[in-house]
Design an enzyme around this catalytic site. Sequence first.
Site, PDB file in Angstrom:
ATOM      1  NE  ARG A 284      38.792 -30.928  -9.281  1.00 17.21           N
ATOM      2  CZ  ARG A 284      38.241 -30.581  -8.118  1.00 17.21           C
ATOM      3  NH1 ARG A 284      37.780 -29.372  -7.943  1.00 17.21           N
ATOM      4  NH2 ARG A 284      38.153 -31.451  -7.136  1.00 17.21           N
TER       5      ARG A 284
ATOM      6  CB  SER B  13      39.285 -32.483  12.744  1.00 18.57           C
ATOM      7  OG  SER B  13      38.896 -32.194  11.428  1.00 18.57           O
TER       8      SER B  13
ATOM      9  CB  SER C 132      29.814 -26.900   1.295  1.00 16.19           C
ATOM     10  OG  SER C 132      30.918 -27.761   1.110  1.00 16.19           O
TER      11      SER C 132
ATOM     12  CG  HIS D 267      28.766 -23.549   2.357  1.00 18.72           C
ATOM     13  ND1 HIS D 267      28.577 -23.308   1.003  1.00 18.72           N
ATOM     14  CD2 HIS D 267      30.021 -24.009   2.485  1.00 18.72           C
ATOM     15  CE1 HIS D 267      29.679 -23.639   0.354  1.00 18.72           C
ATOM     16  NE2 HIS D 267      30.578 -24.067   1.226  1.00 18.72           N
TER      17      HIS D 267
ATOM     18  CB  THR E  20      33.673 -17.087   2.675  1.00 17.02           C
ATOM     19  OG1 THR E  20      34.273 -16.542   1.485  1.00 17.02           O
ATOM     20  CG2 THR E  20      32.272 -17.514   2.316  1.00 17.02           C
TER      21      THR E  20
ATOM     22  CE  LYS F  67      32.291 -20.981  -0.861  1.00 13.58           C
ATOM     23  NZ  LYS F  67      32.969 -21.981  -0.036  1.00 13.58           N
TER      24      LYS F  67
ATOM     25  CB  THR G 141      49.417 -11.952   1.888  1.00 15.26           C
ATOM     26  OG1 THR G 141      48.958 -12.052   0.554  1.00 15.26           O
ATOM     27  CG2 THR G 141      48.228 -11.755   2.802  1.00 15.26           C
ATOM     28  CB  THR G 142      49.002  -7.295  -1.013  1.00 17.82           C
ATOM     29  OG1 THR G 142      50.379  -7.233  -1.395  1.00 17.82           O
ATOM     30  CG2 THR G 142      48.337  -5.963  -1.293  1.00 17.82           C
TER      31      THR G 142
ATOM     32  CB  THR H  98      34.892 -32.104  -3.938  1.00 19.43           C
ATOM     33  OG1 THR H  98      35.912 -31.485  -4.739  1.00 19.43           O
ATOM     34  CG2 THR H  98      34.062 -31.040  -3.290  1.00 19.43           C
TER      35      THR H  98
HETATM   36  C1  LIG Z   1      34.438 -22.348   0.073  1.00 15.69           C
HETATM   37  C2  LIG Z   1      34.789 -22.802   1.462  1.00 15.69           C
HETATM   38  C3  LIG Z   1      35.828 -22.203   2.177  1.00 15.69           C
HETATM   39  C4  LIG Z   1      36.774 -21.229   1.517  1.00 15.69           C
HETATM   40  O1  LIG Z   1      36.202 -19.994   1.340  1.00 15.69           O
HETATM   41  P1  LIG Z   1      36.733 -19.083   0.132  1.00 15.69           P
HETATM   42  O2  LIG Z   1      36.365 -17.715   0.516  1.00 15.69           O
HETATM   43  O3  LIG Z   1      36.065 -19.578  -1.109  1.00 15.69           O
HETATM   44  O4  LIG Z   1      38.222 -19.286   0.058  1.00 15.69           O
HETATM   45  C5  LIG Z   1      36.024 -22.553   3.492  1.00 15.69           C
HETATM   46  N1  LIG Z   1      35.239 -23.466   4.094  1.00 15.69           N
HETATM   47  C6  LIG Z   1      34.251 -24.096   3.434  1.00 15.69           C
HETATM   48  C7  LIG Z   1      33.427 -25.101   4.142  1.00 15.69           C
HETATM   49  C8  LIG Z   1      34.003 -23.793   2.099  1.00 15.69           C
HETATM   50  O5  LIG Z   1      33.060 -24.441   1.424  1.00 15.69           O
END
Ligand SMILES: *Cc1c(COP(=O)(O)O)cnc(C)c1O
Length: 405
Positions: free
Chosen positions: A21, A137, A189, A217, A245, A248, A277-278, A363
């Site tokens: 990468r 899953s 994704s 997504h 998230t 994104k 974690t903070t 990926t």
């Molecule tokens: C990107 C992604 C995540 C992780 O989200 P981040 O906020 O980037 O850590 C979780 N699940 C899927 C399907 C993703 O594509």
Amino acid sequence: MDYQRFFADKITALQEEGRYRVFAELERHAGQYPHATRYLDDGTEDVVVVWCSNDYLGMGQHPDVRNAMHAAIDETGAGAGGTRNISGTTHYHVLLERELAAWHGKEAALLFTSGYISNEASLSTLAGLMPGCIIFSDELNHASMIAGMRGSKSDKRIFRHNDLEHLEDLLRDAPLDAPKLIVFESVYSMDGDIAPIKEICDLADKYGAMTYLDEVHAVGLYGKHGGGIAEREGLMDRITVIEGTLGKAVGVMGGYIAASATIVDVIRSYASSFIFTTALSPVLAAGALKSVQVLKTAEHLRARHQERSATLKRMFRENGLPVMPSVSHIVPLLVGNAPCCKRASDMLLNDYGIYVQPINYPTVPRGTERLRFTPSPMHTNEMIEHLVEGLNEVWSVHGLERVAA
Ligand SMILES: *Cc1c(COP(=O)(O)O)cnc(C)c1O
């Protein structure tokens, strides 16, 4: 043992496979989405059009989001200053969690430092707390969900991607009284296909399973208010846990789950990677809150986003470029091997100022290496035409396979 040598050989192995990468060093410019400055190794700079950002709607540069973050940093400072338990729960966190819960029609929500951590923490805790829990899953689930399921040490049964019959076979084979958790995504994704959420919920009801849906997504992009595919299909109340998230379509950073007050409370109380974690910076929380508020009424942006994606797919098809069968905003173009994928990406970047990162194993499965395009509402017709011109040249120069237009 020569440790340095051992690890250097690990890197060489990736390079030989063509899937080492290389990160493009970019600087995005607020107001000029999707343009960015690219910094090259020789010290020079270049302007590129970014075609692979997950800031799908450009919300990371939205004036209201930037203003909210400026205001928060001036009011409160840069960081949270502690874990959520020890002085790190700010007013901004609480407001954002309320907004996220309402967005998904749930009683409560819980913030994490990323979507990855939200999946890892929630799945490992939920399944891990139930003795004898069996997880079902989807085989294409994201690495963060796999990490969470592993962390739970639960028994895991993998069903073929979006395959309801296979899922039902596995559910039927499991002991009737075992606790069950079905784990899946809405928009996948890398392929851009969408899970049969209603049918999975029907199976969950029939076999007494909980459901965990990753809408990473889809949040901001689907549904009348941007609540995701489950909102679009009127199914939010049938999902036990919705995960999303803020990094994104929301354009900021962080992750969350939305669920019943009890489930949120149990993850808040037991999940190690939430507790130790903070807390997310309040500045990020303020930006994400504003972004979600804007997204709730951004139907015009969502419509334009879908239109741009449909136009790009049509242009690819008309030019015999092998666009994969996506039913979402994601536009994957099949290349089929790692070195070609890397060369195609390099040529687009160096000759055309088009930035699209190659997507390789792990990926996606080997043999399905691809270029994954994410057109935004700001990608113009001229940009699309320039991209198609570049791809036509790349496909010819490298002798890549075309499909009948
Ligand atoms: C990107 C992604 C995540 C992780 O989200 P981040 O906020 O980037 O850590 C979780 N699940 C899927 C399907 C993703 O594509």
